[in-house]
Design a protein around this motif. Structure first.
Motif, PDB file in Angstrom:
ATOM      1  N   UNK A   1       0.843  -1.195   0.000  1.00 41.98           N
ATOM      2  CA  UNK A   1       0.000   0.000   0.000  1.00 41.98           C
ATOM      3  C   UNK A   1       0.875   1.240   0.000  1.00 41.98           C
ATOM      4  N   UNK A   2       0.384   2.298  -0.632  1.00 45.24           N
ATOM      5  CA  UNK A   2       1.160   3.537  -0.661  1.00 45.24           C
ATOM      6  C   UNK A   2       0.242   4.720  -0.933  1.00 45.24           C
TER       7      UNK A   2
ATOM      8  N   UNK B   1      -2.867   3.627  -3.091  1.00 42.68           N
ATOM      9  CA  UNK B   1      -2.783   2.488  -4.006  1.00 42.68           C
ATOM     10  C   UNK B   1      -2.495   1.225  -3.207  1.00 42.68           C
ATOM     11  N   UNK B   2      -3.141   0.138  -3.589  1.00 42.36           N
ATOM     12  CA  UNK B   2      -2.906  -1.146  -2.919  1.00 42.36           C
ATOM     13  C   UNK B   2      -2.742  -2.239  -3.969  1.00 42.36           C
TER      14      UNK B   2
ATOM     15  N   UNK C   1      -4.665  -4.161  -8.764  1.00 43.96           N
ATOM     16  CA  UNK C   1      -4.266  -2.961  -8.035  1.00 43.96           C
ATOM     17  C   UNK C   1      -5.504  -2.107  -7.874  1.00 43.96           C
ATOM     18  N   UNK C   2      -5.674  -1.521  -6.693  1.00 46.35           N
ATOM     19  CA  UNK C   2      -6.811  -0.637  -6.441  1.00 46.35           C
ATOM     20  C   UNK C   2      -6.316   0.743  -6.040  1.00 46.35           C
ATOM     21  N   UNK C   3      -7.056   1.743  -6.489  1.00 52.94           N
ATOM     22  CA  UNK C   3      -6.811   3.126  -6.088  1.00 52.94           C
ATOM     23  C   UNK C   3      -7.985   3.579  -5.247  1.00 52.94           C
TER      24      UNK C   3
ATOM     25  N   UNK D   1     -10.546  -0.418  -9.537  1.00 52.77           N
ATOM     26  CA  UNK D   1      -9.650  -1.576  -9.575  1.00 52.77           C
ATOM     27  C   UNK D   1      -9.320  -1.920 -11.012  1.00 52.77           C
ATOM     28  N   UNK D   2      -8.108  -2.430 -11.207  1.00 51.52           N
ATOM     29  CA  UNK D   2      -7.750  -2.921 -12.537  1.00 51.52           C
ATOM     30  C   UNK D   2      -6.847  -4.132 -12.389  1.00 51.52           C
TER      31      UNK D   2
END
Length: 436
Positions: free
Chosen positions: A37-38, A47-48, A55-57, A68-69
Protein backbone atom coordinates in the motif's frame (compact mmCIF):
# COMPACT_ATOMS: atom_id res chain seq x y z
CA UNK A 1 0.73 12.45 12.61
CA UNK A 2 -2.55 12.27 10.81
CA UNK A 3 -3.15 8.88 9.20
CA UNK A 4 -1.65 5.48 8.66
CA UNK A 5 -2.83 3.19 5.87
CA UNK A 6 -2.39 -0.55 6.19
CA UNK A 7 -2.95 -3.64 4.12
CA UNK A 8 -3.50 -7.11 5.45
CA UNK A 9 -3.73 -10.74 4.55
CA UNK A 10 -7.41 -10.49 5.42
CA UNK A 11 -7.72 -8.72 2.03
CA UNK A 12 -8.69 -5.34 3.46
CA UNK A 13 -7.06 -1.91 3.55
CA UNK A 14 -7.35 0.22 6.67
CA UNK A 15 -6.88 3.94 7.14
CA UNK A 16 -6.06 4.67 10.77
CA UNK A 17 -6.37 8.14 12.26
CA UNK A 18 -3.69 8.63 14.87
CA UNK A 19 -5.89 10.80 17.07
CA UNK A 20 -7.63 8.42 19.52
CA UNK A 21 -10.99 10.14 19.15
CA UNK A 22 -11.00 9.63 15.38
CA UNK A 23 -12.36 6.45 13.84
CA UNK A 24 -10.54 4.13 11.46
CA UNK A 25 -11.83 3.24 8.01
CA UNK A 26 -11.89 -0.26 6.60
CA UNK A 27 -11.81 -0.67 2.83
CA UNK A 28 -12.97 -4.00 1.42
CA UNK A 29 -12.55 -4.88 -2.23
CA UNK A 30 -9.56 -7.15 -2.73
CA UNK A 31 -10.24 -10.87 -2.94
CA UNK A 32 -6.93 -11.99 -1.47
CA UNK A 33 -4.07 -10.75 0.71
CA UNK A 34 -2.97 -7.14 0.29
CA UNK A 35 0.76 -7.11 -0.38
CA UNK A 36 1.53 -3.41 -0.73
CA UNK A 37 0.00 0.00 0.00
CA UNK A 38 1.16 3.54 -0.66
CA UNK A 39 -0.19 7.06 -0.47
CA UNK A 40 0.13 9.25 -3.55
CA UNK A 41 2.49 12.25 -3.21
CA UNK A 42 -0.51 14.55 -2.72
CA UNK A 43 -2.13 12.22 -0.21
CA UNK A 44 -5.42 12.22 -2.11
CA UNK A 45 -5.13 8.57 -3.19
CA UNK A 46 -3.99 5.27 -1.72
CA UNK A 47 -2.78 2.49 -4.01
CA UNK A 48 -2.91 -1.15 -2.92
CA UNK A 49 -1.59 -4.31 -4.55
CA UNK A 50 -2.85 -7.80 -3.88
CA UNK A 51 -2.43 -11.49 -4.45
CA UNK A 52 -5.69 -11.31 -6.37
CA UNK A 53 -3.58 -9.91 -9.26
CA UNK A 54 -5.21 -6.47 -9.08
CA UNK A 55 -4.27 -2.96 -8.04
CA UNK A 56 -6.81 -0.64 -6.44
CA UNK A 57 -6.81 3.13 -6.09
CA UNK A 58 -8.73 4.36 -3.05
CA UNK A 59 -9.90 7.78 -1.96
CA UNK A 60 -8.97 7.76 1.76
CA UNK A 61 -12.32 8.95 3.08
CA UNK A 62 -15.42 7.53 4.73
CA UNK A 63 -16.98 6.68 1.35
CA UNK A 64 -14.12 4.30 0.53
CA UNK A 65 -14.44 4.92 -3.21
CA UNK A 66 -12.06 2.88 -5.32
CA UNK A 67 -11.25 1.78 -8.83
CA UNK A 68 -9.65 -1.58 -9.58
CA UNK A 69 -7.75 -2.92 -12.54
CA UNK A 70 -6.21 -6.29 -13.29
CA UNK A 71 -2.55 -5.38 -13.34
CA UNK A 72 -0.84 -8.75 -13.78
CA UNK A 73 -1.40 -12.44 -14.38
CA UNK A 74 0.00 -13.36 -10.94
CA UNK A 75 0.40 -11.89 -7.46
CA UNK A 76 1.25 -8.18 -7.48
CA UNK A 77 4.12 -7.76 -5.00
CA UNK A 78 4.51 -3.99 -4.94
CA UNK A 79 2.96 -0.76 -6.15
CA UNK A 80 4.59 2.65 -6.08
CA UNK A 81 3.74 6.17 -7.26
CA UNK A 82 6.07 8.31 -9.34
CA UNK A 83 7.33 11.51 -7.75
CA UNK A 84 4.87 13.64 -9.72
CA UNK A 85 1.98 11.33 -8.81
CA UNK A 86 1.06 10.75 -12.47
CA UNK A 87 2.27 7.16 -12.87
CA UNK A 88 2.31 3.86 -11.02
CA UNK A 89 4.88 1.08 -11.24
CA UNK A 90 3.91 -2.47 -10.25
CA UNK A 91 5.99 -5.63 -9.74
CA UNK A 92 4.62 -9.15 -9.93
CA UNK A 93 5.21 -12.87 -9.68
CA UNK A 94 4.54 -12.98 -13.44
CA UNK A 95 8.17 -11.77 -13.75
CA UNK A 96 7.23 -8.35 -15.15
CA UNK A 97 7.28 -4.71 -14.10
CA UNK A 98 4.48 -2.57 -15.52
CA UNK A 99 3.97 1.18 -15.67
CA UNK A 100 0.50 2.75 -15.65
CA UNK A 101 -1.09 6.16 -15.68
CA UNK A 102 -2.89 7.05 -12.47
CA UNK A 103 -5.63 8.76 -14.48
CA UNK A 104 -7.90 6.02 -15.87
CA UNK A 105 -5.20 3.44 -15.03
CA UNK A 106 -4.02 3.21 -18.62
CA UNK A 107 -1.30 0.63 -19.29
CA UNK A 108 1.83 2.26 -20.71
CA UNK A 109 4.51 -0.41 -21.03
CA UNK A 110 6.04 -3.53 -19.52
CA UNK A 111 9.63 -4.40 -18.57
CA UNK A 112 10.27 -8.09 -19.12
CA UNK A 113 13.88 -9.16 -18.60
CA UNK A 114 13.59 -10.75 -15.16
CA UNK A 115 13.39 -14.54 -15.16
CA UNK A 116 11.80 -15.00 -11.72
CA UNK A 117 9.35 -13.25 -9.39
CA UNK A 118 9.83 -9.51 -9.12
CA UNK A 119 9.71 -8.43 -5.49
CA UNK A 120 9.91 -4.66 -5.69
CA UNK A 121 9.99 -1.76 -8.17
CA UNK A 122 10.54 1.95 -7.48
CA UNK A 123 10.85 5.19 -9.44
CA UNK A 124 13.96 7.34 -9.05
CA UNK A 125 13.47 10.76 -7.38
CA UNK A 126 13.48 12.46 -10.80
CA UNK A 127 11.20 9.77 -12.31
CA UNK A 128 13.68 9.06 -15.14
CA UNK A 129 14.71 5.61 -13.89
CA UNK A 130 13.11 2.53 -12.39
CA UNK A 131 14.89 0.02 -10.14
CA UNK A 132 13.59 -3.52 -9.60
CA UNK A 133 14.64 -6.55 -7.56
CA UNK A 134 13.84 -10.16 -8.33
CA UNK A 135 14.21 -13.71 -7.07
CA UNK A 136 16.49 -14.25 -10.09
CA UNK A 137 19.20 -12.65 -7.88
CA UNK A 138 19.46 -9.51 -9.97
CA UNK A 139 18.65 -5.87 -9.37
CA UNK A 140 17.93 -4.11 -12.63
CA UNK A 141 18.11 -0.43 -13.46
CA UNK A 142 15.76 0.71 -16.24
CA UNK A 143 15.49 3.86 -18.34
CA UNK A 144 11.85 4.89 -18.23
CA UNK A 145 11.93 6.68 -21.60
CA UNK A 146 13.81 4.11 -23.67
CA UNK A 147 12.33 1.21 -21.64
CA UNK A 148 15.71 -0.51 -21.76
CA UNK A 149 17.66 -2.17 -18.97
CA UNK A 150 20.68 0.04 -18.30
CA UNK A 151 22.47 -2.28 -15.91
CA UNK A 152 22.02 -5.43 -13.84
CA UNK A 153 23.51 -5.71 -10.37
CA UNK A 154 24.03 -9.32 -9.37
CA UNK A 155 23.44 -10.91 -5.96
CA UNK A 156 25.39 -14.09 -5.39
CA UNK A 157 24.24 -15.47 -2.04
CA UNK A 158 20.59 -14.40 -2.04
CA UNK A 159 18.03 -12.12 -3.63
CA UNK A 160 16.83 -8.64 -2.70
CA UNK A 161 13.50 -8.39 -0.88
CA UNK A 162 13.44 -4.61 -1.15
CA UNK A 163 15.26 -1.97 -3.16
CA UNK A 164 15.08 1.83 -3.23
CA UNK A 165 16.82 4.95 -4.46
CA UNK A 166 18.87 7.25 -2.26
CA UNK A 167 17.19 10.70 -2.03
CA UNK A 168 19.95 12.11 -4.24
CA UNK A 169 19.11 9.59 -6.97
CA UNK A 170 22.79 8.68 -7.42
CA UNK A 171 22.78 5.32 -5.67
CA UNK A 172 20.50 2.45 -4.67
CA UNK A 173 20.31 0.18 -1.62
CA UNK A 174 19.03 -3.37 -1.45
CA UNK A 175 17.87 -5.48 1.50
CA UNK A 176 18.83 -9.08 0.86
CA UNK A 177 18.00 -12.60 1.98
CA UNK A 178 21.73 -13.18 2.61
CA UNK A 179 21.33 -11.02 5.78
CA UNK A 180 23.16 -8.06 4.24
CA UNK A 181 22.45 -4.61 2.83
CA UNK A 182 24.37 -3.33 -0.19
CA UNK A 183 24.66 0.19 -1.60
CA UNK A 184 25.60 0.68 -5.27
CA UNK A 185 26.51 3.78 -7.28
CA UNK A 186 24.22 3.79 -10.33
CA UNK A 187 26.71 5.84 -12.39
CA UNK A 188 29.88 3.79 -11.90
CA UNK A 189 27.91 0.59 -11.10
CA UNK A 190 30.31 -0.08 -8.24
CA UNK A 191 29.36 -1.30 -4.80
CA UNK A 192 29.93 1.54 -2.35
CA UNK A 193 29.03 -0.13 0.94
CA UNK A 194 28.24 -3.60 2.21
CA UNK A 195 26.65 -3.90 5.65
CA UNK A 196 26.63 -7.29 7.37
CA UNK A 197 25.00 -6.24 10.62
CA UNK A 198 21.96 -8.52 10.78
CA UNK A 199 21.76 -12.18 11.74
CA UNK A 200 18.61 -12.79 9.72
CA UNK A 201 17.03 -12.02 6.35
CA UNK A 202 16.71 -8.26 5.74
CA UNK A 203 13.15 -7.48 4.65
CA UNK A 204 13.02 -3.74 4.19
CA UNK A 205 14.94 -0.48 4.31
CA UNK A 206 14.24 3.24 4.20
CA UNK A 207 16.47 6.27 3.62
CA UNK A 208 16.30 9.27 5.91
CA UNK A 209 15.30 12.28 3.76
CA UNK A 210 18.67 13.95 4.44
CA UNK A 211 20.38 10.96 2.82
CA UNK A 212 22.80 10.64 5.73
CA UNK A 213 21.15 7.63 7.37
CA UNK A 214 19.02 4.66 6.53
CA UNK A 215 17.18 2.09 8.58
CA UNK A 216 16.79 -1.64 7.98
CA UNK A 217 14.32 -4.28 9.22
CA UNK A 218 15.19 -7.94 9.65
CA UNK A 219 13.95 -11.37 10.61
CA UNK A 220 16.38 -11.19 13.56
CA UNK A 221 13.70 -9.04 15.30
CA UNK A 222 15.78 -5.85 15.14
CA UNK A 223 16.04 -2.65 13.18
CA UNK A 224 19.41 -1.05 12.48
CA UNK A 225 20.10 2.63 11.90
CA UNK A 226 23.19 3.01 9.72
CA UNK A 227 25.32 6.07 9.05
CA UNK A 228 25.94 6.34 5.31
CA UNK A 229 28.53 9.09 5.71
CA UNK A 230 30.69 7.14 8.15
CA UNK A 231 29.69 3.74 6.82
CA UNK A 232 28.94 2.30 10.24
CA UNK A 233 26.16 1.01 12.49
CA UNK A 234 24.70 3.68 14.78
CA UNK A 235 21.85 2.00 16.65
CA UNK A 236 20.14 -1.33 17.07
CA UNK A 237 16.45 -1.06 17.91
CA UNK A 238 14.63 -3.75 19.86
CA UNK A 239 10.87 -3.62 20.12
CA UNK A 240 9.24 -6.29 18.00
CA UNK A 241 8.85 -9.87 19.13
CA UNK A 242 9.86 -11.78 16.03
CA UNK A 243 10.71 -10.74 12.48
CA UNK A 244 10.44 -7.07 11.53
CA UNK A 245 8.98 -7.06 8.04
CA UNK A 246 8.96 -3.40 7.03
CA UNK A 247 10.15 0.03 8.07
CA UNK A 248 9.93 3.58 6.68
CA UNK A 249 10.91 7.13 7.59
CA UNK A 250 8.46 10.00 7.54
CA UNK A 251 8.89 12.67 4.90
CA UNK A 252 10.69 14.97 7.32
CA UNK A 253 12.58 12.14 9.00
CA UNK A 254 11.23 13.07 12.42
CA UNK A 255 9.42 9.73 12.67
CA UNK A 256 9.63 6.24 11.31
CA UNK A 257 7.30 3.26 11.52
CA UNK A 258 7.94 -0.45 11.65
CA UNK A 259 5.76 -3.52 11.30
CA UNK A 260 6.42 -7.05 12.44
CA UNK A 261 5.18 -10.60 12.64
CA UNK A 262 4.12 -9.86 16.23
CA UNK A 263 1.02 -8.23 14.73
CA UNK A 264 2.10 -4.74 15.66
CA UNK A 265 3.05 -1.55 13.90
CA UNK A 266 5.22 0.80 15.92
CA UNK A 267 5.67 4.49 15.26
CA UNK A 268 8.99 5.85 16.50
CA UNK A 269 10.37 9.34 16.99
CA UNK A 270 13.82 9.76 15.44
CA UNK A 271 15.78 11.28 18.32
CA UNK A 272 19.14 10.63 16.71
CA UNK A 273 20.78 13.30 18.85
CA UNK A 274 19.40 11.79 22.05
CA UNK A 275 21.43 8.83 23.27
CA UNK A 276 18.68 7.68 25.60
CA UNK A 277 16.32 6.38 22.99
CA UNK A 278 13.26 7.03 20.90
CA UNK A 279 9.65 7.50 21.79
CA UNK A 280 7.29 5.05 20.19
CA UNK A 281 3.59 4.58 19.68
CA UNK A 282 2.53 0.99 19.37
CA UNK A 283 -0.39 -0.01 17.20
CA UNK A 284 -1.58 -3.48 18.05
CA UNK A 285 -3.90 -5.28 15.72
CA UNK A 286 -6.14 -7.89 17.22
CA UNK A 287 -7.70 -10.52 15.03
CA UNK A 288 -10.24 -13.23 15.51
CA UNK A 289 -9.50 -16.81 14.66
CA UNK A 290 -10.96 -18.07 11.42
CA UNK A 291 -11.81 -21.57 10.28
CA UNK A 292 -10.60 -20.56 6.82
CA UNK A 293 -7.26 -19.17 7.92
CA UNK A 294 -4.82 -18.44 5.15
CA UNK A 295 -1.09 -19.18 5.40
CA UNK A 296 0.90 -16.78 7.47
CA UNK A 297 2.17 -14.10 5.19
CA UNK A 298 1.40 -10.54 4.33
CA UNK A 299 2.97 -7.40 3.02
CA UNK A 300 3.03 -3.81 4.07
CA UNK A 301 4.34 -0.59 2.60
CA UNK A 302 4.44 2.96 3.78
CA UNK A 303 4.95 6.35 2.24
CA UNK A 304 4.49 10.04 2.99
CA UNK A 305 1.92 12.49 1.77
CA UNK A 306 3.61 15.50 0.23
CA UNK A 307 0.97 18.13 0.86
CA UNK A 308 1.39 17.66 4.58
CA UNK A 309 4.39 18.98 6.53
CA UNK A 310 5.38 15.43 7.31
CA UNK A 311 4.08 11.99 6.59
CA UNK A 312 4.57 8.65 8.26
CA UNK A 313 3.98 5.30 6.65
CA UNK A 314 3.88 1.90 8.20
CA UNK A 315 2.45 -1.51 7.54
CA UNK A 316 1.59 -4.73 9.29
CA UNK A 317 0.70 -8.28 8.42
CA UNK A 318 -2.31 -10.38 8.48
CA UNK A 319 -3.18 -11.00 12.11
CA UNK A 320 -1.93 -7.59 12.44
CA UNK A 321 -2.97 -5.25 9.73
CA UNK A 322 -1.04 -3.60 6.97
CA UNK A 323 -0.59 0.04 7.73
CA UNK A 324 0.04 2.39 4.91
CA UNK A 325 1.41 5.64 6.21
CA UNK A 326 2.76 8.38 4.11
CA UNK A 327 6.05 8.55 5.90
CA UNK A 328 6.99 5.14 7.11
CA UNK A 329 7.20 1.66 5.80
CA UNK A 330 6.51 -1.43 7.82
CA UNK A 331 5.65 -5.03 7.23
CA UNK A 332 4.15 -7.75 9.36
CA UNK A 333 3.22 -11.40 9.18
CA UNK A 334 0.38 -13.40 10.71
CA UNK A 335 -1.54 -16.65 10.59
CA UNK A 336 -5.06 -15.49 10.02
CA UNK A 337 -7.42 -12.80 11.08
CA UNK A 338 -9.35 -9.69 10.34
CA UNK A 339 -8.86 -5.98 10.83
CA UNK A 340 -10.08 -4.46 14.07
CA UNK A 341 -9.49 -1.21 15.90
CA UNK A 342 -5.96 -0.32 16.88
CA UNK A 343 -4.91 0.52 20.38
CA UNK A 344 -2.23 3.05 21.18
CA UNK A 345 0.23 3.01 24.01
CA UNK A 346 3.18 5.28 24.60
CA UNK A 347 6.41 3.40 25.13
CA UNK A 348 10.05 4.40 25.52
CA UNK A 349 12.54 2.44 23.47
CA UNK A 350 16.26 2.42 24.18
CA UNK A 351 18.82 2.39 21.41
CA UNK A 352 21.75 0.09 21.71
CA UNK A 353 24.55 -1.12 19.51
CA UNK A 354 24.35 -4.68 20.72
CA UNK A 355 23.21 -7.40 18.39
CA UNK A 356 19.92 -9.17 18.95
CA UNK A 357 19.34 -12.89 19.17
CA UNK A 358 18.18 -14.48 15.95
CA UNK A 359 14.58 -15.59 15.66
CA UNK A 360 14.15 -18.58 13.36
CA UNK A 361 10.53 -17.89 12.56
CA UNK A 362 10.09 -18.19 8.80
CA UNK A 363 8.08 -15.29 7.40
CA UNK A 364 7.68 -14.73 3.70
CA UNK A 365 5.14 -11.94 4.03
CA UNK A 366 5.62 -8.21 4.22
CA UNK A 367 3.37 -5.58 5.68
CA UNK A 368 3.11 -2.28 4.05
CA UNK A 369 2.16 0.89 5.78
CA UNK A 370 1.69 4.45 4.83
CA UNK A 371 1.05 7.24 7.23
CA UNK A 372 0.21 10.85 6.93
CA UNK A 373 1.46 13.27 9.54
CA UNK A 374 0.80 16.89 10.29
CA UNK A 375 2.84 19.41 12.22
CA UNK A 376 1.32 20.05 15.62
CA UNK A 377 -0.14 23.49 16.28
CA UNK A 378 2.23 25.88 18.00
CA UNK A 379 1.59 27.77 21.17
CA UNK A 380 1.10 24.81 23.51
CA UNK A 381 3.66 24.70 26.34
CA UNK A 382 5.93 21.69 26.09
CA UNK A 383 5.20 20.60 29.67
CA UNK A 384 1.45 20.70 29.14
CA UNK A 385 1.72 18.87 25.84
CA UNK A 386 3.79 16.11 27.46
CA UNK A 387 1.29 15.79 30.31
CA UNK A 388 -1.63 15.56 27.90
CA UNK A 389 0.18 12.98 25.81
CA UNK A 390 0.86 10.95 28.95
CA UNK A 391 -2.82 11.12 29.97
CA UNK A 392 -3.92 10.08 26.49
CA UNK A 393 -1.46 7.21 26.60
CA UNK A 394 -2.80 6.04 29.95
CA UNK A 395 -6.38 6.25 28.67
CA UNK A 396 -5.42 4.19 25.65
CA UNK A 397 -3.84 1.58 27.92
CA UNK A 398 -7.03 1.48 30.01
CA UNK A 399 -9.08 1.08 26.85
CA UNK A 400 -6.85 -1.76 25.75
CA UNK A 401 -7.12 -3.40 29.17
CA UNK A 402 -10.93 -3.18 29.14
CA UNK A 403 -10.97 -4.71 25.67
CA UNK A 404 -8.81 -7.60 26.83
CA UNK A 405 -11.03 -8.14 29.86
CA UNK A 406 -14.09 -8.17 27.62
CA UNK A 407 -12.50 -10.80 25.42
CA UNK A 408 -11.60 -12.95 28.45
CA UNK A 409 -15.12 -12.58 29.84
CA UNK A 410 -16.56 -13.71 26.54
CA UNK A 411 -14.25 -16.74 26.53
CA UNK A 412 -15.27 -17.56 30.11
CA UNK A 413 -18.97 -17.33 29.21
CA UNK A 414 -18.43 -19.61 26.24
CA UNK A 415 -16.60 -22.16 28.38
CA UNK A 416 -19.33 -22.03 31.05
CA UNK A 417 -22.02 -22.55 28.44
CA UNK A 418 -20.10 -25.50 27.03
CA UNK A 419 -19.78 -27.04 30.51
CA UNK A 420 -23.51 -26.67 31.20
CA UNK A 421 -24.36 -28.29 27.88
CA UNK A 422 -22.02 -31.18 28.64
CA UNK A 423 -23.59 -31.63 32.07
CA UNK A 424 -27.06 -31.71 30.54
CA UNK A 425 -25.97 -34.32 28.02
CA UNK A 426 -24.44 -36.45 30.78
CA UNK A 427 -27.59 -36.11 32.86
CA UNK A 428 -29.82 -37.17 29.96
CA UNK A 429 -27.51 -40.10 29.21
CA UNK A 430 -27.65 -41.28 32.84
CA UNK A 431 -31.44 -40.89 32.88
CA UNK A 432 -31.78 -43.04 29.77
CA UNK A 433 -29.59 -45.72 31.31
CA UNK A 434 -31.72 -45.77 34.46
CA UNK A 435 -34.94 -46.02 32.44
CA UNK A 436 -33.46 -48.84 30.42
Amino acid sequence: MKQIATGSKDSSVMIWNMKPQMRAYRFDGHKDAVTSVQFSPSGHLVASASRDKTVRLWVPSMKAESTAFRAHTATVRSVSFSGDGQNLVTASDDKTIKVWTVHRQKFLFSLNQHINWVRCAKFSPDDRLIVSSSDDKTIKLWDKNSRECIHSFHEHAGYANHVDFHPSGTCIAAASTDNSVKVWDIRSHKMLQHYQVHSGVVNSLSFHPTGNFFITASNDSTMKILDLVEGKLLYTLHGHQGPVTCVAFSRTGDYFASGGSDEQVMVWKSNFDCAEGVDGVRLQHKTTSSSQARPASSTAHSCFNSHHPSVLRSEASEPSEHFNGQDSHAAAHSQSGSHSRATHSHTHRHLSTSSASTHHTQTRGLAQVQAQSQASDGGVPHGLASTLEHIIGQLDILTQTVSILEQRLTLTEDKLKECLENQMEIGLHLQRREEA
